[in-house]
Design an enzyme around this catalytic site. Sequence first.
Site, PDB file in Angstrom:
ATOM      1  N   ASP A 330       0.852  -1.183   0.000  1.00 26.10           N
ATOM      2  CA  ASP A 330       0.000   0.000   0.000  1.00 26.10           C
ATOM      3  C   ASP A 330       0.888   1.232   0.000  1.00 26.10           C
ATOM      4  OD1 ASP A 330      -2.364  -1.320   0.140  1.00 26.10           O
ATOM      5  OD2 ASP A 330      -2.492  -1.273   2.325  1.00 26.10           O
ATOM      6  N   ASP A 645      -4.792  -3.148   4.792  1.00 18.56           N
ATOM      7  CA  ASP A 645      -5.290  -2.613   6.055  1.00 18.56           C
ATOM      8  C   ASP A 645      -6.808  -2.553   6.089  1.00 18.56           C
ATOM      9  OD1 ASP A 645      -5.522  -0.653   4.160  1.00 18.56           O
ATOM     10  OD2 ASP A 645      -4.239   0.806   5.161  1.00 18.56           O
ATOM     11  N   ASP A 649      -9.465  -6.026   2.078  1.00 18.39           N
ATOM     12  CA  ASP A 649      -8.157  -6.565   1.724  1.00 18.39           C
ATOM     13  C   ASP A 649      -7.997  -8.039   2.066  1.00 18.39           C
ATOM     14  OD1 ASP A 649      -7.340  -4.219   0.654  1.00 18.39           O
ATOM     15  OD2 ASP A 649      -6.307  -3.498   2.443  1.00 18.39           O
TER      16      ASP A 649
END
Length: 907
Positions: A330, A645, A649
């Site tokens: 990310d 997170d 996901d």
Amino acid sequence: MDTIIEAHSIPAYDAIEALKANTEGGLGKDEVAERLRIYGPNSLPKPKPTSIAVYFLRQFYSPLIYILLLAAAISLLLGDWQESIFIMIVLLLNSIIGTIQEYSAEKSAEALKNMVRTKTRVIRDGEEFEIDSEELVPGDIVLLESGGKVPADIRLIEVQDLVVDESLLTGESIPDAKDPDLILDRRTPLGDRENMAFAGTIVVSGRGRGVAVATASNTAVGGLAASLAGKPETKPPLILRMEKFNSKIALGVAVAVAVIFAVEIYRGEPIYDIFLQSVALAVAAVPEGLPVAMTVALSIGMSRMAKRNVIVRRLVAVEALGSCNFIASDKTGTLTVNQLTVTRAVIPGRDSWNVIDLAKSPREVAEEAAGKMAAEGPVGSQSAGQTSALKALARASVLANEAFSGFRDGGWDYHGDAVDVALLMMAQETGVTQQEEQSNYPRIAQIPFESKRQFSATLHQGPDGRIAFAKGSPEKILKMSCRMATPDGEIPLDPQGADKVAEALATAGFRLLALASGRFPENQEFAEDRLEGLTFLGLVGMIDPLRPEAKAAVEACKSSGVQVAMVTGDHPATAFAISRELGLADSVDQVVTGMELKDAEAKGPEAVDALTRKGRVYARVEPQQKVLITNSLVRNGKLVAVTGDGANDAPALHAAHVGVAMGKGGTDVAKESADLIITDDNFASIVSGIEEGRIVYNNLRKVIFFSISTGVAEIFLFILALIFNMPLPLLAVQLLWLNLVTNGIQDVALAFEPAEGGEMNRPPRPANEAIFNRLMVEKVALVAVVVGGLTYAIFHWQMSMGRSIEEARNIAMIMMVLFENAVVFASRSELKSAFSSSPLRNPLLVFGTIAAILIQVAAMYMPGLSDVLQIHPVSLYQWVELVGVALVAFAAIELHKLIRRRFPMIG
Ligand code: ADP
Ligand code: MG
């Protein structure tokens, strides 16, 4: 006051009243303490830990041990109680060593699990707090958010799009939408109580607010909720492979032992002696302690990782990290700090758009404008218009906002999503406060931000009618707008103009957000598809600084053969600007957008794989597309670590070889799906994890090499004796002693080896690399020949000098103890010189070696023991001679390493 059992059958406010709760302010501090005392912590009773006795008994579950027990029994029957007791003592010592190892490994794993705690947002004393879910009490006002685990049984008061996955409760996989206004029949089954959220279930999307009606074991699912805690632990593949390997060895040993057995019978030795001899040989050759030693090595890796902010949820991940060759990370919060500051505001204009630099504080900007006014005479309406346009932007920013600001302890305190907080701070600087705006425009409804939605919106009651405010990605907000507010009044929207400014700011690395507002009809439902015809208010550009360690970590990945890609919901230009700064991508070709992925997906997996082969920056990606990327990378042969997170996901974290969740910013769902949790949310920690994973793998190879090679050497020694028609050089009891006692600590000690250095200057090992590669085979053969051969030579020499067989065996045994020590020190690095790292860096190894020699010496002097082992003290001169011979083995291994460093193995 009682906990309410059937809160679903009464209106929410009745539940609140019964619980003496307060929807707005929540409970007071003292009240919470009091309730915590009455109801206890909100946690389920922990299952009783496995007792140490169980660990001890487990050490005996092994065919070899059964046979040894049988041997002890037979000895006893034959009247040889000394030998019987000896075998028992050896088994006991062996089990004690094994118990200590397994027990401490297990304990440290448990301690790590306890480091991950579930948090909950509550309202207490009129303010929002994040607390440990364990501190929740009945009557607490709880805020639910997508991705979170419901911490208690909750009677809902208010929801926005709240959808909860209750499969845990009902077994039904379709998530349930919630409605707090229902009042249900008492007998409604749990799965249909739509005005409740139950402990242990998962919020899939939306927001909710409710009152906790039952905590801990009073909750509907009680024990069930606990079962979510972890997926069942599967054994790491390496250990499975080792166990399989062991059974293959066992088969080979069975054959070898059978041959020796036959020869011995032919020689007319007593059957029982041969039996015991065969068992002892099997113990020598089968590295039965190896799986335990390997588990210890993995668990040491786990503790070392924890010190570097990596919490391992499953042992499997330690091994996988070592060979990981791709990280899909990310951006926001992992590569960047996720502390956003608005430094640009863009206000639409009739001819040109105004980009205002807010890095100079708005006050400076105002002063500048005032100065300009003084110099150039009244610019009048324009400048004032600009200020009011900025104010309108700020107003929308604080209203379409889920964060919270309050004046606490003499300063402003903010919490909530980083984007929202940045907007509140920006508005504050402009002189627009959340409190004031919210009292002028009371909120009626809300569409919360979800990453896949790319915007959030709120509906407010204005002085003359309802007004909607929306903020989100420029693409999304422009689509909802048809007009724009300029300092000179509203004009039709100029989408191209807006795109151009947005593109320019994104290219400069700004995270962009657009804002809009508009009247909303009185009697319409507030939903996404009704948001149209809004007035575009402008853009804000935010800076999210890179994490200071990120750049070096990306660099480290490059030099260690690990590729890195960034996955983000952000604008492609923003993402590319940041990845360039990180050294992660250098060409626009490496940018893949969510749209491109979608098109490729429609064409089939090959099209997607072609994209992921070149992609390093994935922008405007929807959270659900992460799993598409992950699967494709796996198909492309990568060993992938993926970070996550958010609530969506979980599938990607499962699909990755190593799923990495963020400890601070991550949702409960992400954490529970992950193999690793990074406690500081920092990309650099993943790289530390990879380094530790490589160290663990190297140490595993050392442990394996040591235990296999000494066993093979003993077998070779016996084969030589058979070939030269000599008596067996070691007695059964001596073999057992060597393998289960003096050797006991040393193999594990190698698992404690610190980093050799340079772990990150090499490419990752191939995931399917054989443990017994050419290097390992060469080294094992070398040790077998040198150690087995020299021991045999000395034994033979003793015999030919006319010494008694006892004396020759005594010497052979001391020789073996010394050889083991020599080999263990040469095993500290597979290729590097033993002198490149001080042995003192591994105190356990030094201790293990001294212990092995002391135990041997003690046994030589101890009456009963020396009788059974048939050993006796030797002169100091003889010791020195034997140490000299042992050093030959050490030198041989070091020489081989030297050659292999010069002429590296190919393939
Ligand atoms: P990332 O993967 O970088 O976290 P997100 O999916 O969170 O990206 O955000 C994608 C886009 O959605 C951002 O570029 C921004 O325009 C918009 N956005 C982000 N956070 C919010 C928010 N709290 N409210 C409204 N829009 C947001
Ligand atoms: Mg985000």
